[in-house]
Design an enzyme around this catalytic site. Structure first.
Site, mmCIF file in Angstrom:
data_model
loop_
_atom_site.group_PDB
_atom_site.id
_atom_site.type_symbol
_atom_site.label_atom_id
_atom_site.label_comp_id
_atom_site.label_asym_id
_atom_site.label_seq_id
_atom_site.Cartn_x
_atom_site.Cartn_y
_atom_site.Cartn_z
ATOM 1 N N TYR A 57 0.935 -1.184 -0.082
ATOM 2 C CA TYR A 57 0.108 0.243 -0.046
ATOM 3 C C TYR A 57 1.080 1.238 -0.002
ATOM 4 O O TYR A 57 1.445 1.815 1.088
ATOM 5 C CB TYR A 57 -0.847 0.036 1.389
ATOM 6 C CG TYR A 57 -2.017 -1.063 1.132
ATOM 7 C CD1 TYR A 57 -2.214 -1.622 0.226
ATOM 8 C CD2 TYR A 57 -2.546 -1.125 2.382
ATOM 9 C CE1 TYR A 57 -3.164 -2.874 0.174
ATOM 10 C CE2 TYR A 57 -3.655 -2.256 2.584
ATOM 11 C CZ TYR A 57 -3.740 -2.931 1.578
ATOM 12 O OH TYR A 57 -4.910 -4.162 1.726
ATOM 13 N N LEU A 204 -18.427 -1.787 2.095
ATOM 14 C CA LEU A 204 -19.314 -0.686 1.721
ATOM 15 C C LEU A 204 -19.121 -0.738 0.108
ATOM 16 O O LEU A 204 -19.857 0.052 -0.451
ATOM 17 C CB LEU A 204 -19.035 0.580 2.162
ATOM 18 C CG LEU A 204 -18.658 0.678 3.516
ATOM 19 C CD1 LEU A 204 -18.370 2.082 3.962
ATOM 20 C CD2 LEU A 204 -20.132 0.442 4.305
ATOM 21 N N GLY A 205 -18.667 -1.634 -0.506
ATOM 22 C CA GLY A 205 -18.676 -1.808 -1.856
ATOM 23 C C GLY A 205 -17.268 -1.240 -2.333
ATOM 24 O O GLY A 205 -16.591 -0.536 -1.776
#
Length: 282
Positions: A57, A204-205
């Site tokens: 990341y 949350l998608g």
């Protein structure tokens, strides 16, 4: 807030995912470094004791922010990372699933977080990731060496989970799962039956699909009736659907952090659970 075992540690059921701390697409420096550091510190102040991250990341950006904000780490904090991927110079995602790459990935995480041991490291799996048994061999050896406390799995099928369990205890499974994407239901149920922590990513998608979750009429209606936000409804449903779900919603803003953590105090009544469990993507 209730807890559930994550490997050999018990953690609160709402944690924090560090993927959104770097720039767009989990690549490059953060939009606002000061706020990113404040978010990490505030998460711990709010009782978060489970932080999920990865050296890729950024790369190194999320881990550097965590180290700057929190090192030396509180003994109660459970740090979880993952290996099996890398980034190219433009932020593209590359496979890094060979045994020597998995070991290098663990060492990169230890270096960038400035720790000698990680509580859990997840093996990120895709269909083209080669020899699954060789990857498991590498992760088991790394655990037995004492560099990690437990082996987790990410993005696995039910068959892969069941096979892995013949080789090693599995600390947790990270698979996509949310109100409108329940393709991982079989893996969730298998984890529930075995008391394995299930840590859904994209609760949350995904960025391109959040509106399918947060904009769904049933979610919005429930949020309005209960006087909470759609995100809190979606997160509270995942907590309610099984006792072994652990959430790691990510954010780079204090406002959304407070909203996400507060979802742990949202009680969905029978009407909400019935309407939400029955909904489809629409």
């Amino acid at each position: 807030m209730k807890t559930f075992p994550l490997g050999d540690r018990a953690v609160h059921r709402i944690g924090f995912g560090a993927m959104q701390l770097p720039g767009r697409g989990a690549f490059g420096p953060p939009r606002d470094r000061a706020e990113a550091l404040a978010v990490v510190r505030r998460a711990v102040e709010l009782g978060v004791d489970h932080i999920d991250t990865a050296q890729y990341y950024g790369p190194d950006v999320a881990n550097e922010l965590l180290r700057t904000a929190l090192h030396p780490y509180d003994a109660r904090l459970v740090l979880v990372s993952k290996v099996g991927a890398a980034r190219d110079a433009k932020g593209g995602w590359l496979p890094a699933h060979e045994p020597e790459q998995l070991r290098a990935g663990v060492l990169d995480n230890l270096r960038s977080l400035d720790v000698e041991r990680l509580d859990v490291v997840n093996l990120r799996v895709t269909g083209a990731d080669g020899d699954f048994d060789a990857q498991l061999d590498a992760m088991i050896a790394i655990r037995d060496e004492g560099l990690i406390g437990g082996v987790g799995l990410s993005n696995v099928t039910l068959a892969q989970l069941e096979h892995a369990l013949t080789r090693t205890p599995v600390a947790c499974v990270q698979n996509p799962y949310n109100l409108v994407d329940r393709g991982g239901e079989d893996v969730l149920r298998a984890c529930t039956a075995r008391d394995i922590a299930f840590v859904p990513f994209f609760p949350l998608g995904a960025a391109f699909g959040r509106e399918r979750v947060l904009g769904h009429p049933a979610v919005k209606a429930t949020a309005l009736r209960l006087d909470v936000t759609p995100a809190q409804v979606a997160l509270a449903w995942i907590l309610a659907v099984a006792p072994n779900t652990l959430l790691i919603p990510g954010t780079a803003t204090l406002e959304h952090l407070e909203e996400n953590v507060a979802a742990g105090r949202v009680a969905l009544d029978d009407e909400a659970m019935t309407s939400l469990t029955a909904l489809t993507a629409g």
